[in-house]
Design a protein around this motif. Structure first.
Motif, short mmCIF file in Angstrom:
data_model
loop_
_atom_site.label_atom_id
_atom_site.label_comp_id
_atom_site.label_asym_id
_atom_site.label_seq_id
_atom_site.Cartn_x
_atom_site.Cartn_y
_atom_site.Cartn_z
N VAL A 544 28.26 44.28 -1.23
CA VAL A 544 26.94 43.99 -1.81
C VAL A 544 27.00 42.63 -2.49
CG1 VAL A 544 25.19 44.74 -3.47
CG2 VAL A 544 26.47 46.45 -2.13
N PRO A 545 26.11 41.70 -2.16
CA PRO A 545 26.12 40.37 -2.80
C PRO A 545 25.93 40.48 -4.31
CG PRO A 545 24.71 40.38 -0.86
CD PRO A 545 25.07 41.81 -1.12
N GLU A 546 26.51 39.51 -5.02
CA GLU A 546 26.43 39.53 -6.47
C GLU A 546 24.99 39.49 -6.96
OE1 GLU A 546 28.90 39.69 -9.04
OE2 GLU A 546 29.79 40.59 -7.26
N GLU A 547 24.12 38.81 -6.23
CA GLU A 547 22.73 38.69 -6.66
C GLU A 547 22.02 40.04 -6.65
OE1 GLU A 547 22.84 34.71 -7.61
OE2 GLU A 547 21.19 36.13 -7.87
N ALA A 548 22.58 41.01 -5.90
CA ALA A 548 21.93 42.32 -5.80
C ALA A 548 22.64 43.37 -6.63
CB ALA A 548 21.89 42.76 -4.33
N ASP A 621 19.56 42.22 6.23
CA ASP A 621 18.49 41.28 5.87
C ASP A 621 18.14 41.38 4.39
OD1 ASP A 621 15.59 43.24 6.97
OD2 ASP A 621 17.43 43.81 5.91
N LEU A 622 19.11 41.85 3.61
CA LEU A 622 18.84 42.05 2.19
C LEU A 622 18.44 40.74 1.52
CD1 LEU A 622 18.82 43.75 -0.39
CD2 LEU A 622 21.27 43.33 -0.59
N MET A 623 19.22 39.67 1.73
CA MET A 623 18.96 38.44 1.01
C MET A 623 17.62 37.83 1.37
SD MET A 623 21.48 38.65 -0.81
CE MET A 623 21.02 37.23 -1.78
N GLN A 624 17.19 38.06 2.65
CA GLN A 624 15.87 37.55 3.03
C GLN A 624 14.76 38.40 2.42
OE1 GLN A 624 18.41 37.87 5.22
NE2 GLN A 624 18.82 35.67 5.41
N ILE A 626 14.82 40.29 -0.39
CA ILE A 626 14.65 40.24 -1.84
C ILE A 626 13.94 38.97 -2.29
CG2 ILE A 626 16.67 41.67 -2.22
CD1 ILE A 626 18.22 39.24 -3.00
N GLN A 627 13.93 37.95 -1.43
CA GLN A 627 13.18 36.73 -1.77
C GLN A 627 11.68 37.00 -1.79
OE1 GLN A 627 14.60 32.93 0.02
NE2 GLN A 627 15.98 34.27 1.20
N ARG A 628 11.26 38.04 -1.07
CA ARG A 628 9.83 38.36 -1.02
C ARG A 628 9.43 39.38 -2.07
NH1 ARG A 628 11.32 38.27 4.58
NH2 ARG A 628 11.38 40.57 4.66
N VAL A 629 10.38 39.79 -2.91
CA VAL A 629 10.09 40.75 -3.97
C VAL A 629 9.96 39.99 -5.28
CG1 VAL A 629 10.87 42.78 -5.24
CG2 VAL A 629 11.34 42.58 -2.79
#
Length: 696
Positions: A544-548, A621-624, A626-629
């Motif tokens: 899981v990326p750190e940003e999430a 496609d998590l990183m893409q 979450i940019q729309r949230v």
């Protein structure tokens, strides 16, 4: 007259007159009972308001006192001889059947129980006792909710106590009229010892027929008794329906009175647990014990509603046969009482199998498998109705949670997984139920999938090697998962490259989501030159990326929050498998063994398929997404607090996505903890305490 008889008895007992005076008092009390049927004209007067209970009590006291005064142990005194030779118990049993006066049946049950319990002389071998005992057993339990249930269970308790003292009595009591018929046919003696001859011709009733011409009062007493008895006193012996101690106990087990039912269940448990090998064999082969127990289980299952909420079933998983009723303060739901009764009886069956003689345990376990698992439960599990599948799966899970007996667990494993233990192939056809359950793990209905996965989760926790071997190990033996032609790496340090991970592409790094801090990874330590556990742990933590990730914002640490629980689980599993003789190191590869395609098995395949879709739906496609949230970090943190009960559960946009990210983060941390405790920096086999003796 009553006062004169009482004074006579007191003088005979208190002054210790010769035994003939005791016999005279005993006979007088019995004549007093017969006299009631001569004089009485009111058929509605309850028995307890007559002098019958008092006279029966005096007869009992005389029998007990006489036995205490007997010089030669084991010999029957004159009063006991009179009781047996004149078939008093037969007569009382017939009067109890006639239920005259009202309540007489209760008096008869009580008298039989007290005589058998307080007279130490062995009585059940005598035909004149054995026959009325069998008749009384068939007389009781004829109707649910009988007013004599309390007396019936006391009577069966005394019989079970006698059988416990002499287990050979079990077959004799269960055979009933069969053994009597064989004795008559073979000419075997069924009467009393020789010294009873002196009293054989005194004032007796042989099924209502006097042995000799009697005095006028005695004749009238016999006629009065006969007039109140059933037309055929042998009717109870002539039927074809089997009815004996076992069937009587099973009937009482179904009483609505909890104390009666519990005592009957304890008595039945006593019988099957202390039976001798011969008696246990008879119990299985010549009685309806096992079929009747399972028949009631099937009846209780069919009495439940067709659909029950799995959450309601889970709430009653702790039902015990000793306390089958659900706590009154719990929320009620349709079918709750029927569900509690079913789970309570299943727990009782499991307890019976655990405590029973091996012969009985195996037979009862097979009966449960054949009549309940296969004939009753399996059609529901294979049904096309989603409601039937969901309810039956949840019920099966609840039963597995309660299941403790090795014999029944063995039958349950064979029922669910089949008996084949050869390696699986993608195109083979496993047993029908196993194949259906595997498909249900990935059903279109999420409810069915979750319910079936919970079933397998509970199954995997059972102490049975066949479960692990059937689902996993048979496909891993021989290590066909190892790629041939390339040596096993000493460490994954040089093979793991995050930049080559498809989820960490250049587009992700260029998207502006750079880690605020480096992941807190485990220290790099190799394990005896083999694969470094660090790389395995870090592979989960970096998924899981750190940003999430949000755990750091709530003062939560990394995967080490799960290490304690994982270590306890690892110790439990290690102790469970300790007796199975598993090797401590991987099996060496055989260079002469032909290479074959690796197939992980149907069970692991369906799990891996589901996990792969999780990764596609969240990480890919998590990183893409979450940019729309809007305000993603804050919303994600709020969702974590909601899931842990630290914030009210208000509805948010993209709630499913946010919950999935939090759950995935925790799941990865838990996997990392499990990997760590399995392969700590030093040999884990030196670190795990041995299992306590007897623990599985």
């Amino acid at each position: 007259m009553l006062s004169r008889l009482g004074a006579l008895l007191q003088e005979a007992v208190g002054a210790r007159e010769p035994s003939i005076d005791l016999l005279q008092a005993f006979v007088e009390h019995w004549k007093g009972i017969t006299h009631y049927y001569i004089e009485s004209t009111d058929e509605n007067t309850p028995a307890k308001k007559t002098d019958i209970p008092w006279r029966l009590k005096q007869m009992l006291d005389i029998l007990v006192y006489e036995e205490q005064q007997q010089a030669a142990a084991g010999e029957a005194g004159p009063c006991l001889e009179y009781l047996l030779q004149h078939k008093i118990l037969e007569t009382l049993c017939a009067l109890g059947k006639a239920e005259y006066p009202p309540g007489m049946r209760q008096q008869v049950f009580q008298f039989f129980s007290k005589v058998l319990a307080q007279v130490q002389h062995p009585l059940l071998h005598y035909l004149s006792v054995h026959r009325p005992v069998q008749k009384l057993l068939r007389l009781g339990g004829t109707a649910p909710g009988s007013i004599t249930e309390k007396e019936e269970v006391q009577f069966t308790t005394v019989l079970c106590s006698k059988i416990q003292q002499d287990p050979e009595l079990l077959a004799y009591i269960l055979e009933g009229k069969k053994i009597v018929g064989r004795k008559k046919a073979c000419g075997e003696p069924t009467a009393l010892p020789k010294d009873t001859a002196s009293h054989r011709d005194k004032d007796c009733f042989h099924d209502g027929a006097p042995a000799r011409p009697q005095l006028d009062e005695e004749s009238r007493g016999a006629q009065a008794l006969n007039s109140h008895m059933p037309a055929e006193t042998e009717e109870l012996d002539g039927g074809t329906t089997e009815s004996n101690l076992i069937t009587s106990l099973l009937g009482l087990c179904q009483s609505k009175k909890s104390r009666v039912a519990l005592k009957a269940q304890e008595n039945l448990l006593l019988l099957v647990s202390m039976a001798s090998p011969a008696a246990a064999t008879y119990l299985v082969q010549s009685s309806a014990c096992c079929p009747a127990i399972v028949r009631h289980l099937c009846q209780l299952y069919r009495s439940m509603p067709v659909f029950l909420d799995p959450a309601d079933i889970a709430a009653l998983e702790g039902i015990s046969w000793r306390l089958p009723s659900a706590p009154s303060d719990e929320a009620s739901f349709p079918g709750k009482e029927a569900l509690a009764a079913f789970l309570g009886w299943f727990d009782y069956c499991d307890h019976l199998i655990t405590e029973a003689h091996t012969v009985v345990a195996d037979a009862l376990a097979k009966a449960v498998a054949e009549k309940f698992f296969v004939e009753t439960l399996q059609p529901q599990l294979l049904h096309v109705s989603e409601q039937s599948i969901l309810t039956s799966t949840a019920l099966l899970t609840a039963m597995l949670i309660q299941l403790r007996s090795p014999a029944l667990l063995r039958e349950a494993v064979a029922f669910l997984l089949g008996t084949d233990r050869h390696p699986e192939a993608p195109g083979d056809n496993p047993c029908a139920l196993y194949a259906h359950l595997i498909r249900h793990c990935d059903h279109l209905s999420d409810e069915i999938s979750i319910a079936t996965l919970r079933l397998f989760e509970e199954l995997l926790q059972k102490p049975h090697e066949g479960i692990i071997r059937s689902l996993v190990l048979r496909n891993l033996e021989g290590r066909p998962y190892v790629a041939w032609g390339s040596p096993e790496p000493e460490s994954y340090e040089d093979t793991l490259d995050l930049e080559e991970d498809p989820y960490f592409t250049d587009s992700f790094l260029d998207s502006g989501f750079q880690p605020r801090t480096k992941p807190r990874l485990a220290p790099a330590t190799s394990y005896d030159g083999k694969t470094a556990v660090t790389e395995i742990v870090n592979s989960f933590l970096c998924l899981v990326p750190e940003e999430a990730k949000t755990s750091a914002f709530l003062e939560e640490t990394g995967y080490d929050t799960y290490v304690h629980d994982a270590y306890g689980l690892f110790q439990e599993c290690s102790s469970r498998v300790a007796s199975w003789g598993w090797p401590l190191t991987p099996t060496p590869l055989d260079p002469h063994e032909p290479e074959r395609p690796f197939f992980e098995g149907h069970f692991l395949r369906v799990l891996f398929d589901r996990m792969s879709r999780i990764l596609d739906q969240v990480i890919g496609d998590l990183m893409q997404r979450i940019q729309r949230v809007p305000q993603f970090p804050g919303k994600l943190l709020l969702v974590r607090k909601q899931l842990t009960g630290q914030a009210p559960g208000e509805q948010l946009d993209h709630q499913t996505l946010l919950q999935g990210v939090v759950v995935l983060e925790e799941f990865c941390k838990e996997l990392a903890a499990i990997a760590f405790v399995k392969f700590p920096p030093h040999d884990p086999r030196q670190n795990v305490s041995p299992a306590p003796e007897g623990q599985v």
